[in-house]
Scaffold this motif. Structure first.
Motif, PDB file in Angstrom:
ATOM      1  N   TYR A  15       0.709  -0.896   0.466  1.00 47.66           N
ATOM      2  CA  TYR A  15      -0.229   0.087  -0.204  1.00 47.66           C
ATOM      3  C   TYR A  15       1.073   1.517  -0.087  1.00 47.66           C
ATOM      4  O   TYR A  15       2.117   1.210   0.459  1.00 47.66           O
ATOM      5  CB  TYR A  15      -1.069   0.410   0.945  1.00 47.66           C
ATOM      6  CG  TYR A  15      -0.185   0.769   3.011  1.00 47.66           C
ATOM      7  CD1 TYR A  15      -0.455   1.724   3.047  1.00 47.66           C
ATOM      8  CD2 TYR A  15       0.140  -0.546   3.668  1.00 47.66           C
ATOM      9  CE1 TYR A  15      -0.017   1.875   4.418  1.00 47.66           C
ATOM     10  CE2 TYR A  15       0.325  -0.529   4.824  1.00 47.66           C
ATOM     11  CZ  TYR A  15       0.863   0.737   4.359  1.00 47.66           C
ATOM     12  OH  TYR A  15       1.314   0.650   6.671  1.00 47.66           O
ATOM     13  N   ALA A  16       0.454   2.123  -0.243  1.00 43.05           N
ATOM     14  CA  ALA A  16       0.301   3.794  -0.081  1.00 43.05           C
ATOM     15  C   ALA A  16       0.322   4.826   0.369  1.00 43.05           C
ATOM     16  O   ALA A  16      -0.879   4.819   0.152  1.00 43.05           O
ATOM     17  CB  ALA A  16       0.803   4.683  -1.672  1.00 43.05           C
ATOM     18  N   TYR A  17       0.649   5.803   1.527  1.00 39.70           N
ATOM     19  CA  TYR A  17       0.023   6.244   2.142  1.00 39.70           C
ATOM     20  C   TYR A  17       0.068   7.422   2.019  1.00 39.70           C
ATOM     21  O   TYR A  17       2.170   7.384   3.004  1.00 39.70           O
ATOM     22  CB  TYR A  17      -0.560   6.016   3.365  1.00 39.70           C
ATOM     23  CG  TYR A  17      -1.134   6.916   4.941  1.00 39.70           C
ATOM     24  CD1 TYR A  17      -2.569   7.057   4.338  1.00 39.70           C
ATOM     25  CD2 TYR A  17      -0.043   6.703   5.781  1.00 39.70           C
ATOM     26  CE1 TYR A  17      -2.746   8.340   5.128  1.00 39.70           C
ATOM     27  CE2 TYR A  17      -1.517   7.664   6.728  1.00 39.70           C
ATOM     28  CZ  TYR A  17      -2.476   8.298   6.698  1.00 39.70           C
ATOM     29  OH  TYR A  17      -3.396   8.930   7.479  1.00 39.70           O
ATOM     30  N   LEU A  18       0.228   8.745   2.006  1.00 42.52           N
ATOM     31  CA  LEU A  18       0.516  10.009   2.371  1.00 42.52           C
ATOM     32  C   LEU A  18      -0.564  10.534   3.555  1.00 42.52           C
ATOM     33  O   LEU A  18      -1.427  10.364   2.981  1.00 42.52           O
ATOM     34  CB  LEU A  18       0.559  10.343   1.170  1.00 42.52           C
ATOM     35  CG  LEU A  18       0.883  12.084   1.320  1.00 42.52           C
ATOM     36  CD1 LEU A  18       2.415  12.281   1.429  1.00 42.52           C
ATOM     37  CD2 LEU A  18       0.648  12.864   0.157  1.00 42.52           C
ATOM     38  N   ALA A  19       0.125  11.275   4.468  1.00 42.11           N
ATOM     39  CA  ALA A  19      -0.601  11.956   5.570  1.00 42.11           C
ATOM     40  C   ALA A  19      -1.250  12.772   4.730  1.00 42.11           C
ATOM     41  O   ALA A  19      -0.819  13.833   4.629  1.00 42.11           O
ATOM     42  CB  ALA A  19       0.451  11.999   6.667  1.00 42.11           C
ATOM     43  N   ALA A  20      -2.645  13.294   4.588  1.00 37.97           N
ATOM     44  CA  ALA A  20      -3.048  14.746   4.716  1.00 37.97           C
ATOM     45  C   ALA A  20      -2.919  15.767   5.753  1.00 37.97           C
ATOM     46  O   ALA A  20      -2.259  15.405   6.766  1.00 37.97           O
ATOM     47  CB  ALA A  20      -4.019  14.106   4.916  1.00 37.97           C
ATOM     48  N   LYS A  21      -3.038  16.997   5.206  1.00 43.45           N
ATOM     49  CA  LYS A  21      -2.284  18.350   5.994  1.00 43.45           C
ATOM     50  C   LYS A  21      -3.677  18.455   6.759  1.00 43.45           C
ATOM     51  O   LYS A  21      -5.102  17.845   6.461  1.00 43.45           O
ATOM     52  CB  LYS A  21      -2.106  19.556   4.769  1.00 43.45           C
ATOM     53  CG  LYS A  21      -1.002  19.454   4.305  1.00 43.45           C
ATOM     54  CD  LYS A  21       0.222  19.238   4.929  1.00 43.45           C
ATOM     55  CE  LYS A  21       1.382  18.812   3.763  1.00 43.45           C
ATOM     56  NZ  LYS A  21       2.708  19.142   4.623  1.00 43.45           N
ATOM     57  N   ALA A  22      -3.665  18.818   8.418  1.00 40.33           N
ATOM     58  CA  ALA A  22      -4.056  19.450   9.326  1.00 40.33           C
ATOM     59  C   ALA A  22      -5.459  20.001   8.784  1.00 40.33           C
ATOM     60  O   ALA A  22      -5.513  20.590   7.977  1.00 40.33           O
ATOM     61  CB  ALA A  22      -4.003  20.338   9.986  1.00 40.33           C
ATOM     62  N   ASN A  23      -6.750  19.201   8.578  1.00 38.32           N
ATOM     63  CA  ASN A  23      -8.230  18.959   8.109  1.00 38.32           C
ATOM     64  C   ASN A  23      -8.492  19.198   6.951  1.00 38.32           C
ATOM     65  O   ASN A  23      -9.901  19.167   6.558  1.00 38.32           O
ATOM     66  CB  ASN A  23      -8.723  19.965   9.178  1.00 38.32           C
ATOM     67  CG  ASN A  23      -8.385  21.459  10.751  1.00 38.32           C
ATOM     68  OD1 ASN A  23      -8.841  20.234  11.507  1.00 38.32           O
ATOM     69  ND2 ASN A  23      -7.967  22.536  11.103  1.00 38.32           N
ATOM     70  N   LYS A  24      -7.236  18.617   6.028  1.00 40.64           N
ATOM     71  CA  LYS A  24      -7.882  17.953   5.071  1.00 40.64           C
ATOM     72  C   LYS A  24      -8.486  16.552   5.068  1.00 40.64           C
ATOM     73  O   LYS A  24      -8.039  15.437   5.922  1.00 40.64           O
ATOM     74  CB  LYS A  24      -6.097  18.026   3.905  1.00 40.64           C
ATOM     75  CG  LYS A  24      -5.784  19.487   4.138  1.00 40.64           C
ATOM     76  CD  LYS A  24      -6.956  20.631   3.201  1.00 40.64           C
ATOM     77  CE  LYS A  24      -5.949  21.641   2.752  1.00 40.64           C
ATOM     78  NZ  LYS A  24      -7.035  22.240   1.193  1.00 40.64           N
ATOM     79  N   PRO A  25      -9.120  16.130   3.945  1.00 43.82           N
ATOM     80  CA  PRO A  25      -9.480  14.351   3.258  1.00 43.82           C
ATOM     81  C   PRO A  25      -8.395  13.984   3.219  1.00 43.82           C
ATOM     82  O   PRO A  25      -7.422  14.735   2.469  1.00 43.82           O
ATOM     83  CB  PRO A  25     -10.459  15.037   3.099  1.00 43.82           C
ATOM     84  CG  PRO A  25     -10.419  16.082   2.055  1.00 43.82           C
ATOM     85  CD  PRO A  25      -9.611  16.953   2.818  1.00 43.82           C
TER      86      PRO A  25
END
Length: 239
Positions: A14-24
């Motif tokens: 899998y690939a995961y990039l965390a969202a910025k604050a309050n972003k989906p």
């Protein structure tokens, strides 16, 4: 380059990039025997997420198992990451899995690209030789343009084990978000009639379902103009 990790349960890439604050987060669910790493749609959606400071998640389906297993793998991954606000973008079979996941994870929206649901049952009942439909040991060779051999080897056991995941047998009334469907008029893998059947099935019980037909589009919908249209639908979905 899309970052890649391994979920050790069933060895899911899998690939995961965390969202910025309050972003989906945009969750791209690939299709049958598709690889998110090389998918033009996956790369385009990843770049869209980077540009808009959104999160991104995608994963490959373990070669072993059925659609039922792949849905469970996706659910396990989503629980592992503990996603907050998210959207599903499902290509081909990925829409099927997205709709299954949407009944558990409460996304903000679902976008289907050339969506194909319940295809395992259509293959079993319409294409597998009648005398072999209940034989889990039978390996059916289904012609395919996407495999160098010219066919996929499809175990009947895979088709039978996917039956618990079928969604067209009863109304879907527990998805609360809008659903956007995009389909190519030249799609020879999932016919327009099949796509419209899904649209009408969803529309009977869900209030916000749209259907866009790309007149010169095929099943892949990976040309630049297709990717641009997908980005427009993502814009619409996020507003």
């Amino acid at each position: 380059m899309i970052p890649k990790s391994i979920l050790f349960q069933r060895h899911v890439l899998y690939a995961y990039l965390a969202a910025k604050a309050n972003k989906p987060t945009l969750c791209f669910v690939p299709g049958f025997r598709s690889d998110f790493v090389s998918s033009k749609k996956s790369i385009a959606i990843y770049e869209y997420a980077l540009q808009h400071e959104l999160g991104f998640l995608s994963w490959n389906h373990n070669p072993e198992g059925s659609v039922t297993d792949w849905y469970q793998d996706g659910l396990t991954l989503l629980q592992h990451i503990s996603l907050g606000q998210h959207y599903f973008i499902g290509a081909s079979m990925g829409l099927w899995i997205s709709l299954l996941l949407s009944q558990k994870t409460l996304p903000q929206g679902v976008l289907g690209i050339g969506g194909g649901v319940d295809f395992t049952e259509r293959w079993l009942m319409n294409e597998v030789p009648a005398k072999e439909r209940s034989n889990p040991d039978y390996i059916w060779r289904r012609p395919s343009l996407y495999d160098p051999k010219g066919y996929y080897e499809i175990p009947v056991s895979f088709l039978l084990s996917s039956r618990p995941a079928l969604i067209m047998l009863k109304p879907i009334d527990n998805i609360k978000c809008p659903i956007y469907l995009i389909h190519g008029a030249l799609d020879h893998d999932v016919s327009i009639d099949t796509a419209k059947e899904l649209y009408h099935h969803l529309s009977t019980s869900l209030p916000r379902v749209s259907f866009d037909l790309i007149q010169d589009g095929d099943h892949q919908l990976s040309r630049q103009q297709d990717l641009d249209f997908i980005n427009q639908k993502i814009d619409q979905m996020l507003t």
